[in-house]
Motif scaffolding. Structure first.
Motif, PDB file in Angstrom:
ATOM      1  N   ARG A 155      30.407 -16.931  26.643  1.00  0.00           N
ATOM      2  CA  ARG A 155      28.855 -16.442  26.201  1.00  0.00           C
ATOM      3  C   ARG A 155      28.130 -17.725  25.847  1.00  0.00           C
ATOM      4  N   MET A 156      28.846 -18.821  25.111  1.00  0.00           N
ATOM      5  CA  MET A 156      28.201 -19.881  24.633  1.00  0.00           C
ATOM      6  C   MET A 156      27.726 -20.813  25.714  1.00  0.00           C
ATOM      7  N   ILE A 157      28.586 -20.933  26.679  1.00  0.00           N
ATOM      8  CA  ILE A 157      28.186 -22.226  27.645  1.00  0.00           C
ATOM      9  C   ILE A 157      26.733 -22.354  28.291  1.00  0.00           C
ATOM     10  N   ASP A 168      38.710 -25.545  27.522  1.00  0.00           N
ATOM     11  CA  ASP A 168      39.417 -25.517  26.228  1.00  0.00           C
ATOM     12  C   ASP A 168      39.697 -26.953  25.847  1.00  0.00           C
ATOM     13  N   ALA A 169      39.427 -27.091  24.367  1.00  0.00           N
ATOM     14  CA  ALA A 169      39.327 -28.565  23.781  1.00  0.00           C
ATOM     15  C   ALA A 169      40.508 -29.284  23.850  1.00  0.00           C
ATOM     16  N   ARG A 170      41.603 -28.485  23.893  1.00  0.00           N
ATOM     17  CA  ARG A 170      42.945 -29.202  23.863  1.00  0.00           C
ATOM     18  C   ARG A 170      42.928 -30.037  25.413  1.00  0.00           C
ATOM     19  N   PRO A 204      26.924 -17.784  15.590  1.00  0.00           N
ATOM     20  CA  PRO A 204      28.016 -18.717  14.609  1.00  0.00           C
ATOM     21  C   PRO A 204      27.367 -20.274  14.639  1.00  0.00           C
ATOM     22  N   LEU A 205      27.020 -20.843  13.324  1.00  0.00           N
ATOM     23  CA  LEU A 205      26.478 -21.931  13.289  1.00  0.00           C
ATOM     24  C   LEU A 205      27.018 -22.530  11.706  1.00  0.00           C
ATOM     25  N   ILE A 206      26.956 -23.828  11.373  1.00  0.00           N
ATOM     26  CA  ILE A 206      27.223 -24.358  10.070  1.00  0.00           C
ATOM     27  C   ILE A 206      26.292 -23.531   9.055  1.00  0.00           C
ATOM     28  N   LEU A 207      27.124 -23.749   7.988  1.00  0.00           N
ATOM     29  CA  LEU A 207      26.230 -22.953   6.680  1.00  0.00           C
ATOM     30  C   LEU A 207      25.401 -23.950   6.267  1.00  0.00           C
ATOM     31  N   ILE A 222      35.157 -30.958  13.456  1.00  0.00           N
ATOM     32  CA  ILE A 222      36.145 -30.000  13.814  1.00  0.00           C
ATOM     33  C   ILE A 222      35.631 -28.564  13.450  1.00  0.00           C
ATOM     34  N   ASP A 223      34.983 -27.648  14.486  1.00  0.00           N
ATOM     35  CA  ASP A 223      34.626 -26.404  14.131  1.00  0.00           C
ATOM     36  C   ASP A 223      34.917 -25.324  15.217  1.00  0.00           C
ATOM     37  N   ALA A 224      36.167 -25.059  15.592  1.00  0.00           N
ATOM     38  CA  ALA A 224      36.450 -24.331  16.776  1.00  0.00           C
ATOM     39  C   ALA A 224      37.718 -23.362  16.292  1.00  0.00           C
ATOM     40  N   GLY A 225      38.601 -23.033  17.116  1.00  0.00           N
ATOM     41  CA  GLY A 225      39.622 -22.010  17.007  1.00  0.00           C
ATOM     42  C   GLY A 225      40.379 -22.263  15.657  1.00  0.00           C
ATOM     43  N   LYS A 226      40.447 -21.522  14.755  1.00  0.00           N
ATOM     44  CA  LYS A 226      40.986 -21.685  13.537  1.00  0.00           C
ATOM     45  C   LYS A 226      42.534 -21.882  13.602  1.00  0.00           C
ATOM     46  N   ILE A 276      32.084 -29.914  22.784  1.00  0.00           N
ATOM     47  CA  ILE A 276      33.126 -29.284  23.598  1.00  0.00           C
ATOM     48  C   ILE A 276      33.071 -27.579  23.243  1.00  0.00           C
ATOM     49  N   ASP A 277      33.057 -26.907  23.956  1.00  0.00           N
ATOM     50  CA  ASP A 277      33.316 -25.396  23.687  1.00  0.00           C
ATOM     51  C   ASP A 277      33.642 -24.743  25.033  1.00  0.00           C
ATOM     52  N   ARG A 278      34.333 -23.773  24.887  1.00  0.00           N
ATOM     53  CA  ARG A 278      35.042 -22.887  26.158  1.00  0.00           C
ATOM     54  C   ARG A 278      34.472 -21.614  26.201  1.00  0.00           C
ATOM     55  N   GLY A 279      33.564 -21.167  25.047  1.00  0.00           N
ATOM     56  CA  GLY A 279      33.196 -19.648  25.096  1.00  0.00           C
ATOM     57  C   GLY A 279      32.344 -19.333  26.403  1.00  0.00           C
ATOM     58  N   TYR A 306      23.504 -25.493  17.836  1.00  0.00           N
ATOM     59  CA  TYR A 306      22.839 -25.993  16.471  1.00  0.00           C
ATOM     60  C   TYR A 306      23.332 -27.459  16.000  1.00  0.00           C
ATOM     61  N   SER A 307      24.766 -27.447  15.788  1.00  0.00           N
ATOM     62  CA  SER A 307      25.120 -28.531  15.012  1.00  0.00           C
ATOM     63  C   SER A 307      25.211 -29.847  15.696  1.00  0.00           C
ATOM     64  N   ALA A 308      25.207 -29.548  17.215  1.00  0.00           N
ATOM     65  CA  ALA A 308      25.045 -30.933  18.122  1.00  0.00           C
ATOM     66  C   ALA A 308      23.830 -31.476  18.022  1.00  0.00           C
ATOM     67  N   ILE A 360      34.189 -30.851  18.127  1.00  0.00           N
ATOM     68  CA  ILE A 360      34.885 -29.574  18.758  1.00  0.00           C
ATOM     69  C   ILE A 360      34.187 -28.104  18.200  1.00  0.00           C
ATOM     70  N   GLY A 361      33.733 -27.461  19.047  1.00  0.00           N
ATOM     71  CA  GLY A 361      32.765 -26.422  18.749  1.00  0.00           C
ATOM     72  C   GLY A 361      31.617 -26.231  18.918  1.00  0.00           C
ATOM     73  N   THR A 362      31.067 -25.972  19.873  1.00  0.00           N
ATOM     74  CA  THR A 362      29.590 -26.203  20.117  1.00  0.00           C
ATOM     75  C   THR A 362      28.688 -25.014  19.770  1.00  0.00           C
ATOM     76  N   ALA A 363      29.092 -23.713  19.957  1.00  0.00           N
ATOM     77  CA  ALA A 363      28.510 -22.351  20.136  1.00  0.00           C
ATOM     78  C   ALA A 363      27.175 -22.654  20.964  1.00  0.00           C
ATOM     79  N   TYR A 364      25.989 -22.301  20.334  1.00  0.00           N
ATOM     80  CA  TYR A 364      24.971 -22.553  20.927  1.00  0.00           C
ATOM     81  C   TYR A 364      23.964 -24.027  20.798  1.00  0.00           C
TER      82      TYR A 364
END
Ligand SMILES: C[S@@+](CC[C@H](N)C(=O)[O-])C[C@H]1O[C@@H](n2cnc3c(N)ncnc32)[C@H](O)[C@@H]1O
Length: 221
Positions: free
Chosen positions: A89-91, A113-115, A36-39, A137-141, A84-87, A67-69, A61-65
């Motif tokens: 698989r991602m970390i 968890d970002a919260r 997952p990454l920004i379009l 903000i690009d994490a849990g919807k 910030i990310d909690r995944g 890319y956007s950071a 909020i929402g790092t994934a791999y």
């Protein structure tokens, strides 16, 4: 799937300019692997915002791999980025990417968890304030309101907050869009978030159909 029109997106994307060859290759690898990454449209819009606003301290909020950071850090060579990310698989992959890219030195990667992380950051900021001047903000919807309400405690006056995926592939307006029924909870909470930000008198809100839908929110000065 495209929320507006595939031909229009294809046309707009034909003018997409990556920041540089390294980022273009990083995007291509992520896209090939279904990360997952920004379009592209979202990135082009963010690139414009960063040029105009020239932020110095960015919160994502929402790092994934990552890319956007890395895109934020490359676009703003003077800026520090917290992401910030909690995944699980991602970390490890994001950590490795931040070690390998020179911009990683300016990226503070917080895991969990970002919260909870944001709650701790708010406590820390009471002792040592270090406000952010751009927030993405690009994490849990289902949790945008919780992320937003916390993040703005860490923001400088007048900060711009950009929220990605607010139209959720069109499901937000029409559940007959493929897959919409599977995401009932996310749709319900995203609708509540949209009502919430638009109902607040202290926020200036603009909602765009670019990419997967963006809410651009300006806090009062
Ligand atoms: C769409 S991806 C982020 C893509 C990234 N911004 C990019 O463009 O490269 C969303 C990420 O949010 C993370 N996430 C979802 N809910 C979260 C939460 N409550 N706390 C922290 N991270 C979360 C997921 O693990 C996932 O990696």
């Amino acid at each position: 799937m495209n929320i507006t029109n595939d031909k229009i997106t294809e046309y707009l994307d034909s003018y997409y300019k990556p920041l540089d060859d390294d980022l273009a290759a990083f995007r291509a690898r992520n896209e090939e692997n279904g990360v997952p990454l920004i379009l592209r449209e979202t990135e082009s819009y963010l690139a414009m915002m960063l040029k105009v606003l020239k932020p110095r301290h960015i919160l994502e909020i929402g790092t994934a791999y990552g890319y956007s950071a890395i895109f934020f850090a490359r676009s703003c060579p003077e800026a520090r980025v917290t992401t910030i990310d909690r995944g699980q698989r991602m970390i490890p992959i994001a950590t490795k990417n931040f070690e390998e890219w020179p911009e990683g030195e300016r990226i503070d990667f917080r895991t969990g968890d970002a919260r909870e992380i944001l709650d701790q950051m708010i406590k820390d900021a009471e002792i040592k304030p270090d406000p952010y001047d751009f927030i993405f903000i690009d994490a849990g919807k289902s949790h945008y309101k919780e992320f937003f309400d916390r993040a703005i405690h860490l923001a400088a006056p007048g900060t711009v907050v950009v929220c990605d995926n607010i139209l959720m592939r069109g499901w937000i307006v029409d559940r007959s869009y493929e897959g919409g029924k599977r995401h009932r909870t996310n749709i319900k909470y995203m609708k509540q978030f949209i009502e919430y930000i638009n109902g607040r008198e202290d926020l200036t809100v603009s909602m765009l159909s670019s990419g997967d839908g963006l809410a651009v929110i300006k806090l009062d000065e």
